[in-house]
Motif scaffolding. Structure first.
Motif, short mmCIF file in Angstrom:
data_model
loop_
_atom_site.label_atom_id
_atom_site.label_comp_id
_atom_site.label_asym_id
_atom_site.label_seq_id
_atom_site.Cartn_x
_atom_site.Cartn_y
_atom_site.Cartn_z
N PRO A 61 -2.49 -22.04 -19.80
CA PRO A 61 -1.99 -23.32 -20.31
C PRO A 61 -0.86 -23.13 -21.31
CG PRO A 61 -4.19 -22.86 -21.16
CD PRO A 61 -3.86 -21.79 -20.17
N GLU A 62 -0.67 -21.89 -21.76
CA GLU A 62 0.41 -21.63 -22.70
C GLU A 62 1.75 -21.40 -21.98
OE1 GLU A 62 -2.57 -19.75 -22.96
OE2 GLU A 62 -3.29 -21.20 -24.43
N GLN A 63 1.75 -21.48 -20.65
CA GLN A 63 2.99 -21.29 -19.92
C GLN A 63 3.99 -22.36 -20.32
OE1 GLN A 63 1.57 -21.47 -15.91
NE2 GLN A 63 1.66 -19.26 -15.67
N LYS A 64 5.23 -21.99 -20.29
CA LYS A 64 6.30 -22.90 -20.65
C LYS A 64 6.78 -23.65 -19.41
CE LYS A 64 6.80 -20.99 -24.78
NZ LYS A 64 5.52 -20.94 -25.37
N ILE A 65 7.19 -24.90 -19.62
CA ILE A 65 7.85 -25.64 -18.55
C ILE A 65 9.32 -25.26 -18.63
CG2 ILE A 65 8.64 -27.89 -17.78
CD1 ILE A 65 6.09 -29.06 -18.67
N THR A 66 9.88 -24.92 -17.51
CA THR A 66 11.28 -24.57 -17.49
C THR A 66 12.02 -25.61 -16.67
OG1 THR A 66 10.68 -22.24 -17.57
CG2 THR A 66 12.92 -22.76 -16.88
N THR A 67 13.01 -26.22 -17.29
CA THR A 67 13.86 -27.15 -16.55
C THR A 67 15.25 -26.54 -16.55
OG1 THR A 67 14.31 -28.39 -18.57
CG2 THR A 67 12.54 -29.18 -17.18
N SER A 68 15.90 -26.63 -15.44
CA SER A 68 17.21 -25.99 -15.38
C SER A 68 18.29 -27.01 -15.06
CB SER A 68 17.20 -24.89 -14.31
OG SER A 68 16.89 -25.43 -13.07
N SER A 69 19.41 -26.78 -15.67
CA SER A 69 20.60 -27.55 -15.34
C SER A 69 21.57 -26.56 -14.71
CB SER A 69 21.18 -28.19 -16.61
OG SER A 69 21.64 -27.18 -17.48
N VAL B 199 19.01 -22.92 -19.13
CA VAL B 199 17.59 -23.12 -18.92
C VAL B 199 16.97 -23.51 -20.26
CG1 VAL B 199 15.41 -22.01 -18.30
CG2 VAL B 199 17.49 -21.47 -17.02
N VAL B 200 16.19 -24.59 -20.26
CA VAL B 200 15.55 -25.07 -21.47
C VAL B 200 14.04 -24.91 -21.32
CG1 VAL B 200 15.21 -27.06 -22.97
CG2 VAL B 200 17.40 -26.74 -21.81
N GLN B 201 13.40 -24.28 -22.30
CA GLN B 201 11.96 -24.12 -22.27
C GLN B 201 11.34 -25.00 -23.34
OE1 GLN B 201 11.04 -20.00 -22.74
NE2 GLN B 201 11.41 -19.55 -20.60
N LYS B 202 10.27 -25.69 -22.96
CA LYS B 202 9.55 -26.53 -23.90
C LYS B 202 8.40 -25.74 -24.49
CE LYS B 202 10.36 -30.97 -21.69
NZ LYS B 202 9.71 -32.15 -21.14
N PRO B 203 8.26 -25.77 -25.80
CA PRO B 203 7.10 -25.10 -26.41
C PRO B 203 5.79 -25.81 -26.03
CG PRO B 203 8.78 -25.65 -28.06
CD PRO B 203 9.18 -26.30 -26.78
N ASP B 204 4.70 -25.08 -26.09
CA ASP B 204 3.39 -25.65 -25.77
C ASP B 204 3.09 -26.90 -26.57
OD1 ASP B 204 2.99 -23.50 -24.08
OD2 ASP B 204 1.85 -22.35 -25.56
N GLU B 205 3.44 -26.88 -27.84
CA GLU B 205 3.16 -28.02 -28.71
C GLU B 205 3.86 -29.28 -28.21
OE1 GLU B 205 4.60 -25.08 -30.09
OE2 GLU B 205 2.57 -24.27 -30.32
N ASP B 206 5.10 -29.13 -27.73
CA ASP B 206 5.84 -30.27 -27.20
C ASP B 206 5.20 -30.81 -25.92
OD1 ASP B 206 7.58 -29.96 -29.30
OD2 ASP B 206 9.23 -29.16 -28.09
#
Length: 147
Positions: A32-40, A44-51
């Motif tokens: 569950p600590e994996q980061k979501i990666t969105t790419s443009s 590449v932008v990674q969201k922290p777990d807290e977000d």
């Protein structure tokens, strides 16, 4: 009898070891600590777990009525449902169901010693699956099932 117990343990211990090892492998492969990666097109932008957790909690608060309706549907004597957002947890389902869940807890009818729990599956893209949420802990008052 002693010999049967020894044979039973000789067979059982390796199986338990394999189950434990399989659980560890599953935990390492999907956390569950994996980061979501969105790419443009450029970065590449990674969201922290807290977000991610904050977004999930905010989304759930917007859909609070669906949780309330599910809890109320468990018993006709439930007049009101209180959600304790501070007790919300994120967890995996365990050995038999390795999916990830958001666990929401609360009370009913403003009874302090009451409690219930609802489990909401988290999809692979970290969105919540409200269509498959279910009561994970039935309504209790004073430790006894509410009837």
């Amino acid at each position: 009898m002693k010999r049967q117990m020894e044979l039973f343990l000789i067979i059982l211990l390796p199986i338990l070891g394999l189950v434990f090892l399989g659980r560890k492998i599953m935990t390492l492969t999907k956390s569950p600590e994996q980061k979501i990666t969105t790419s443009s097109s450029k970065k590449v932008v990674q969201k922290p777990d807290e977000d991610i957790k904050k977004e999930q909690l905010d989304y759930l608060k917007e859909h609070e009525q669906e949780i309330v309706d599910l809890v109320k549907a468990q018993n006709s004597k439930v007049e009101s449902v209180q959600i304790d957002w501070d007790q919300t947890q994120w967890s995996d389902g365990g050995l038999t169901t390795p999916e990830y869940y958001m666990n929401v807890f609360g009370r009913i009818n403003n009874i302090e010693e009451s409690g219930w729990g609802v489990d909401i599956p988290i999809n692979e893209d970290n969105t919540l699956n409200l269509d498959e949420m279910y009561v994970g802990s039935y309504i209790r008052v004073g430790g006894k099932l509410f009837d």
